[in-house]
Design a protein around this motif. Structure first.
Motif, PDB file in Angstrom:
ATOM      1  N   PHE A 232     -38.670 112.335  26.250  1.00 54.22           N
ATOM      2  CA  PHE A 232     -38.131 112.325  24.892  1.00 54.22           C
ATOM      3  C   PHE A 232     -37.869 113.738  24.388  1.00 54.22           C
ATOM      4  O   PHE A 232     -36.849 114.014  23.768  1.00 54.22           O
ATOM      5  CB  PHE A 232     -39.118 111.621  23.959  1.00 54.22           C
ATOM      6  CG  PHE A 232     -38.754 111.750  22.507  1.00 54.22           C
ATOM      7  CD1 PHE A 232     -37.748 110.978  21.958  1.00 54.22           C
ATOM      8  CD2 PHE A 232     -39.404 112.665  21.704  1.00 54.22           C
ATOM      9  CE1 PHE A 232     -37.410 111.101  20.631  1.00 54.22           C
ATOM     10  CE2 PHE A 232     -39.065 112.798  20.366  1.00 54.22           C
ATOM     11  CZ  PHE A 232     -38.061 112.013  19.834  1.00 54.22           C
ATOM     12  N   GLY A 245     -37.857 107.541  28.171  1.00 59.56           N
ATOM     13  CA  GLY A 245     -38.104 108.502  27.096  1.00 59.56           C
ATOM     14  C   GLY A 245     -36.862 109.328  26.803  1.00 59.56           C
ATOM     15  O   GLY A 245     -36.478 109.562  25.655  1.00 59.56           O
ATOM     16  N   ARG A 252     -31.174 109.219  19.728  1.00 57.59           N
ATOM     17  CA  ARG A 252     -31.428 109.577  18.339  1.00 57.59           C
ATOM     18  C   ARG A 252     -30.168 109.996  17.609  1.00 57.59           C
ATOM     19  O   ARG A 252     -29.990 109.731  16.425  1.00 57.59           O
ATOM     20  CB  ARG A 252     -32.446 110.715  18.273  1.00 57.59           C
ATOM     21  CG  ARG A 252     -33.840 110.229  18.167  1.00 57.59           C
ATOM     22  CD  ARG A 252     -34.772 111.294  18.561  1.00 57.59           C
ATOM     23  NE  ARG A 252     -34.780 112.398  17.621  1.00 57.59           N
ATOM     24  CZ  ARG A 252     -35.013 113.661  17.965  1.00 57.59           C
ATOM     25  NH1 ARG A 252     -35.216 113.967  19.216  1.00 57.59           N
ATOM     26  NH2 ARG A 252     -35.046 114.600  17.085  1.00 57.59           N
ATOM     27  N   PHE A 255     -28.313 107.032  16.221  1.00 56.51           N
ATOM     28  CA  PHE A 255     -29.222 106.096  15.597  1.00 56.51           C
ATOM     29  C   PHE A 255     -28.558 105.278  14.489  1.00 56.51           C
ATOM     30  O   PHE A 255     -28.683 104.060  14.426  1.00 56.51           O
ATOM     31  CB  PHE A 255     -30.400 106.897  15.042  1.00 56.51           C
ATOM     32  CG  PHE A 255     -31.554 106.059  14.635  1.00 56.51           C
ATOM     33  CD1 PHE A 255     -31.874 104.908  15.334  1.00 56.51           C
ATOM     34  CD2 PHE A 255     -32.347 106.431  13.563  1.00 56.51           C
ATOM     35  CE1 PHE A 255     -32.957 104.142  14.972  1.00 56.51           C
ATOM     36  CE2 PHE A 255     -33.424 105.672  13.191  1.00 56.51           C
ATOM     37  CZ  PHE A 255     -33.727 104.522  13.892  1.00 56.51           C
ATOM     38  N   TYR A 256     -27.816 105.960  13.613  1.00 55.56           N
ATOM     39  CA  TYR A 256     -27.267 105.271  12.453  1.00 55.56           C
ATOM     40  C   TYR A 256     -26.158 104.295  12.839  1.00 55.56           C
ATOM     41  O   TYR A 256     -25.997 103.256  12.237  1.00 55.56           O
ATOM     42  CB  TYR A 256     -26.726 106.282  11.437  1.00 55.56           C
ATOM     43  CG  TYR A 256     -27.829 107.006  10.708  1.00 55.56           C
ATOM     44  CD1 TYR A 256     -28.347 106.496   9.517  1.00 55.56           C
ATOM     45  CD2 TYR A 256     -28.366 108.172  11.212  1.00 55.56           C
ATOM     46  CE1 TYR A 256     -29.374 107.139   8.853  1.00 55.56           C
ATOM     47  CE2 TYR A 256     -29.390 108.829  10.560  1.00 55.56           C
ATOM     48  CZ  TYR A 256     -29.888 108.312   9.367  1.00 55.56           C
ATOM     49  OH  TYR A 256     -30.900 108.940   8.719  1.00 55.56           O
ATOM     50  N   GLN A 259     -28.188 101.131  16.634  1.00 53.57           N
ATOM     51  CA  GLN A 259     -29.636 101.162  16.778  1.00 53.57           C
ATOM     52  C   GLN A 259     -30.125 100.571  18.095  1.00 53.57           C
ATOM     53  O   GLN A 259     -31.199 100.906  18.560  1.00 53.57           O
ATOM     54  CB  GLN A 259     -30.277 100.422  15.605  1.00 53.57           C
ATOM     55  CG  GLN A 259     -29.839 100.993  14.277  1.00 53.57           C
ATOM     56  CD  GLN A 259     -30.902 100.859  13.214  1.00 53.57           C
ATOM     57  OE1 GLN A 259     -31.786 100.043  13.315  1.00 53.57           O
ATOM     58  NE2 GLN A 259     -30.803 101.681  12.189  1.00 53.57           N
ATOM     59  N   LEU A 262     -31.314 102.684  20.951  1.00 51.45           N
ATOM     60  CA  LEU A 262     -32.663 103.206  20.858  1.00 51.45           C
ATOM     61  C   LEU A 262     -33.702 102.112  21.037  1.00 51.45           C
ATOM     62  O   LEU A 262     -34.726 102.310  21.693  1.00 51.45           O
ATOM     63  CB  LEU A 262     -32.787 103.832  19.473  1.00 51.45           C
ATOM     64  CG  LEU A 262     -33.962 104.709  19.199  1.00 51.45           C
ATOM     65  CD1 LEU A 262     -33.499 105.796  18.262  1.00 51.45           C
ATOM     66  CD2 LEU A 262     -35.038 103.903  18.539  1.00 51.45           C
ATOM     67  N   PHE A 263     -33.432 100.954  20.466  1.00 50.52           N
ATOM     68  CA  PHE A 263     -34.463  99.916  20.428  1.00 50.52           C
ATOM     69  C   PHE A 263     -34.866  99.431  21.812  1.00 50.52           C
ATOM     70  O   PHE A 263     -36.045  99.247  22.076  1.00 50.52           O
ATOM     71  CB  PHE A 263     -33.986  98.722  19.596  1.00 50.52           C
ATOM     72  CG  PHE A 263     -34.222  98.914  18.141  1.00 50.52           C
ATOM     73  CD1 PHE A 263     -35.373  99.566  17.698  1.00 50.52           C
ATOM     74  CD2 PHE A 263     -33.327  98.451  17.203  1.00 50.52           C
ATOM     75  CE1 PHE A 263     -35.600  99.753  16.356  1.00 50.52           C
ATOM     76  CE2 PHE A 263     -33.542  98.638  15.850  1.00 50.52           C
ATOM     77  CZ  PHE A 263     -34.675  99.289  15.424  1.00 50.52           C
ATOM     78  N   ALA A 266     -36.945 102.019  23.769  1.00 48.54           N
ATOM     79  CA  ALA A 266     -38.203 102.219  23.056  1.00 48.54           C
ATOM     80  C   ALA A 266     -39.089 100.986  23.200  1.00 48.54           C
ATOM     81  O   ALA A 266     -40.300 101.093  23.426  1.00 48.54           O
ATOM     82  CB  ALA A 266     -37.934 102.502  21.573  1.00 48.54           C
TER      83      ALA A 266
ATOM     84  N   PHE B 145     -43.070 108.856  19.413  1.00 45.56           N
ATOM     85  CA  PHE B 145     -41.626 108.818  19.162  1.00 45.56           C
ATOM     86  C   PHE B 145     -41.137 107.384  19.033  1.00 45.56           C
ATOM     87  O   PHE B 145     -40.147 107.122  18.355  1.00 45.56           O
ATOM     88  CB  PHE B 145     -40.843 109.598  20.225  1.00 45.56           C
ATOM     89  CG  PHE B 145     -40.926 109.050  21.611  1.00 45.56           C
ATOM     90  CD1 PHE B 145     -39.996 108.147  22.064  1.00 45.56           C
ATOM     91  CD2 PHE B 145     -41.922 109.476  22.468  1.00 45.56           C
ATOM     92  CE1 PHE B 145     -40.052 107.655  23.349  1.00 45.56           C
ATOM     93  CE2 PHE B 145     -41.988 108.994  23.755  1.00 45.56           C
ATOM     94  CZ  PHE B 145     -41.062 108.076  24.195  1.00 45.56           C
ATOM     95  N   VAL B 146     -41.858 106.437  19.669  1.00 48.49           N
ATOM     96  CA  VAL B 146     -41.479 105.036  19.511  1.00 48.49           C
ATOM     97  C   VAL B 146     -41.870 104.550  18.120  1.00 48.49           C
ATOM     98  O   VAL B 146     -41.035 104.049  17.358  1.00 48.49           O
ATOM     99  CB  VAL B 146     -42.144 104.168  20.596  1.00 48.49           C
ATOM    100  CG1 VAL B 146     -41.844 102.706  20.337  1.00 48.49           C
ATOM    101  CG2 VAL B 146     -41.660 104.577  21.969  1.00 48.49           C
ATOM    102  N   LEU B 149     -39.794 106.331  15.355  1.00 51.68           N
ATOM    103  CA  LEU B 149     -38.413 105.886  15.191  1.00 51.68           C
ATOM    104  C   LEU B 149     -38.358 104.482  14.600  1.00 51.68           C
ATOM    105  O   LEU B 149     -37.462 104.168  13.813  1.00 51.68           O
ATOM    106  CB  LEU B 149     -37.684 105.948  16.535  1.00 51.68           C
ATOM    107  CG  LEU B 149     -37.420 107.389  17.004  1.00 51.68           C
ATOM    108  CD1 LEU B 149     -36.974 107.435  18.443  1.00 51.68           C
ATOM    109  CD2 LEU B 149     -36.380 108.052  16.108  1.00 51.68           C
ATOM    110  N   LEU B 150     -39.341 103.647  14.950  1.00 59.59           N
ATOM    111  CA  LEU B 150     -39.376 102.311  14.339  1.00 59.59           C
ATOM    112  C   LEU B 150     -39.640 102.430  12.840  1.00 59.59           C
ATOM    113  O   LEU B 150     -38.989 101.764  12.032  1.00 59.59           O
ATOM    114  CB  LEU B 150     -40.468 101.454  14.998  1.00 59.59           C
ATOM    115  CG  LEU B 150     -40.193 101.035  16.439  1.00 59.59           C
ATOM    116  CD1 LEU B 150     -41.326 100.205  17.000  1.00 59.59           C
ATOM    117  CD2 LEU B 150     -38.890 100.246  16.514  1.00 59.59           C
ATOM    118  N   ILE B 157     -34.445 103.966   6.775  1.00 57.32           N
ATOM    119  CA  ILE B 157     -33.053 103.523   6.746  1.00 57.32           C
ATOM    120  C   ILE B 157     -32.944 102.140   6.132  1.00 57.32           C
ATOM    121  O   ILE B 157     -32.109 101.886   5.272  1.00 57.32           O
ATOM    122  CB  ILE B 157     -32.460 103.548   8.172  1.00 57.32           C
ATOM    123  CG1 ILE B 157     -32.474 104.981   8.697  1.00 57.32           C
ATOM    124  CG2 ILE B 157     -31.047 102.990   8.173  1.00 57.32           C
ATOM    125  CD1 ILE B 157     -31.974 105.131  10.104  1.00 57.32           C
TER     126      ILE B 157
END
Lengths: 296, 315
Positions: A232, A245, A252, A255-256, A259, A262-263, A266, B145-146, B149-150, B157
């Protein structure tokens, strides 16, 4: 009453170890969940790359940042790569890197701990002081600095993980050895005139193994944590490899807008780490009943 | 306590010395020539040779180490290779920022972890215990970081309660930065929370089994006074050590969390330093982290000795 009790006693004796294992599992649902998760991820790592619908680095710039659909069930990333395929392939990476790192640490730590505890004296003193110094630097920081010097690569991440966790393993093994040394069966073996190596290998090692198994599973979960965190931060495995990672770190930026980029990675990390954590906790409860020890 | 303290301080000095050796020698492996890095690709041979001389890079390694260590002790931590400004103000400012974040996190997770751990121990193997143990085990394992970010995606957001980004002016005061600190502090707390809860639980369970607790119960004391005067007084002792042992985790968690939120702390400075090969920043930052870590361990040992009359260490 007495007769029925006897019956129960008899029944208990005939229960096979495997059945006993499953019976215990039922008492600890989290252990069961943990072991299932780990098995599923091992299967994914073994067969995932074969069933991955796309190549992990195959780019399709017209299909950038697509949300999950029939074609790409986890969507696509900023280069139009199939996230599902990347996660499948990445599972092999994370398990291999964290696994070999853990194996390296467990093996070296076992040797150091065994000899340090058994020989004692100056050797023990020196080894343990060196371990203390390594422990005096927070693991993630030490990992970052060593990787900075060695340069980031898969092999170097394995070396770093293997090196960092030696002190923890060595300490656990040493303390078990110190305790075993005072036991009569070890004394007896020594008085029989067995050699040091024989005593270590035949008398002490088998009794260290349950502790080692618990420690190893704990180290494994910390290793996954560490490897993912390094990825990461961009200091571990480098692009374009599908390290989870690293995928989160890269995602990131998007992200906006997207999503899911990332999800999914993660989520994969979270599931695996939690699964291994549950499993190692269960192992501790099954293999070392009574002893509640837990250190960083 | 006196001789013990002196010995412990001696050990810390030794640790710092060995750690400085490790950090110094590791950073000597730097890929490429430092003078080259500073002057850039197009520097002339002569300029590089001059700078090497100026930086003392031609001296034997042990002289370089002594030079560096001596300057470090005297407070001259060198100049950043990137910004060309002295390292010490940057590092101390970032250290203060990290301390604010760590302090807030400790305020959140230590009391909460203790409460949850005690509840779990009292309701052992019942639903509250299973919930607390399960969730805290999950939290312990979740990389920052997980979880960070969640948290950002839901609380910042999604609901808009907190700012998603904490890259504030590094000079902000505590009150100015407080709104930006909450989400990172929660992120750092999750790992520590699970850890403290687990350790408090096992410590409390051990004490609950002890004879003196049984005696107190049989004596007819109310459940509450048994809990407070007999159980907690003993079971919370190990928690002091646990909090201190968790500092290593906390420092690691800070590095990752600060990267997630862009918060200008020591961890982010170190990551930046490594990415830009800013040697003095890496060296000074690492030394400070090691020093903080050693001192917090010492503080925990002393506190443990003060709280526990049975094992006044070093008598």
């Amino acid at each position: 009453m007495a007769a029925s009790e006897q019956k129960i006693q008899k029944k208990k004796i005939t229960v096979s170890p495997l059945k006993k294992f499953f019976r215990r599992l039922r008492r600890y649902p989290t252990t069961f969940i943990g072991i299932s998760i780990v098995i599923i991820f091992l299967l994914i790592a073994a067969f995932g790359p074969l069933i991955a619908p796309y190549h992990y680095s195959q780019q399709d710039l017209l299909q950038r940042l697509q949300p999950p659909s029939d074609e790409h069930i986890f969507g696509t990333d900023q280069f139009g790569r199939d996230i599902f395929s990347r996660i499948l392939v990445g599972s092999r990476d994370v398990l291999l890197i964290a696994g070999s790192g853990t194996a390296l640490a467990v093996f070296s730590g076992l040797l150091l701990g065994l000899f340090s505890g058994y020989i004692g004296g100056l050797f023990d003193e020196i080894v343990m002081r060196i371990m203390d110094v390594i422990l005096s630097i927070p693991p993630l920081l030490l990992a970052m600095v060593i990787l900075f010097a060695l340069g980031p690569s898969r092999l170097n991440v394995v070396i770093v993980v293997g090196f960092l966790y030696i002190p923890m393993v060595a300490r656990v093994v040493r303390s078990v050895v110190l305790e075993l040394k005072t036991r009569q069966f070890v004394e007896a073996a020594r008085l029989r005139g067995e050699t040091r190596l024989y005593v270590l290998y035949k008398e002490i090692l088998p009794n260290v193994l349950p502790h080692l198994a618990v420690e190893a599973s704990m180290r494994f979960s910390y290793s996954i944590f560490l490897v993912a965190s390094l990825g990461f931060l961009g200091l571990g495995v480098q692009p374009p490899s599908p390290d989870w990672g690293l995928m989160v770190g890269e995602a990131r930026t998007w992200f906006y807008q997207a999503q899911w980029v990332l999800f999914f990675p993660a989520g994969a990390i979270a599931t695996l780490v939690v699964g291994v954590g549950f499993m190692s906790d269960g192992l501790r409860r099954m293999l070392l009943p009574g002893g509640v020890t837990d250190d960083g | 306590m006196g001789p013990y303290l002196i010995r412990r301080f001696g050990f810390i000095l030794l640790t710092l010395f060995l750690a400085s050796l490790i950090i110094f020698s590791i950073t000597q492996f730097l890929p490429g020539d430092i003078a080259q890095v500073i002057l850039g690709q197009f520097a002339t041979e002569a300029a590089i040779a001059n700078l090497r001389e100026e930086l003392g890079l031609n001296d034997p390694l042990h002289m370089q180490y002594l030079n560096w260590a001596g300057n470090f002790i005297r407070g001259d931590w060198g100049d950043s290779l990137v910004s060309r400004t002295p390292v010490r103000p940057i590092v101390t400012q970032r250290l203060v920022n990290s301390a604010m974040l760590a302090g807030l996190a400790l305020l959140i997770y230590v009391p909460l972890g203790i409460i949850l751990g005690v509840i779990a121990a009292l309701k052992r193997d019942k639903l509250p215990d299973q919930l607390i143990t399960g969730v805290s085990m999950a939290f312990v394992g979740l990389p920052e970081f997980v979880s960070g970010l969640l948290l950002i995606s839901f609380l910042a957001i999604g609901l808009g309660w907190f700012p998603a980004n904490s890259s504030i002016d590094p000079d902000s005061t505590f009150l100015e930065s407080l709104p930006y600190l909450i989400l990172p502090a929660i992120t750092v707390s999750l790992t520590g929370l699970g850890y403290i809860a687990r350790m408090t639980r096992s410590g409390t369970i051990d004490v609950l089994r002890a004879d003196y607790v049984r005696a107190a119960e049989l004596k007819g004391l109310s459940g509450r006074s048994v809990l407070i005067r007999h159980v907690l007084r003993n079971s919370l002792l190990p928690t002091v050590t646990v909090v201190a042992m968790g500092i290593g985790w906390l420092l690691g968690g800070l590095i990752v969390t600060e990267a997630v939120y862009g918060y200008p702390g020591l961890g982010r400075l170190l990551v930046y330093g490594i990415q830009r090969q800013d040697l003095p920043i890496i060296q000074a930052g690492s030394m400070i982290v090691v020093a903080v870590y050693s001192l917090s361990n010492l503080a925990a040992d002393i506190l443990y000795g003060l709280l526990n009359p049975r094992i006044r260490v070093g008598k």
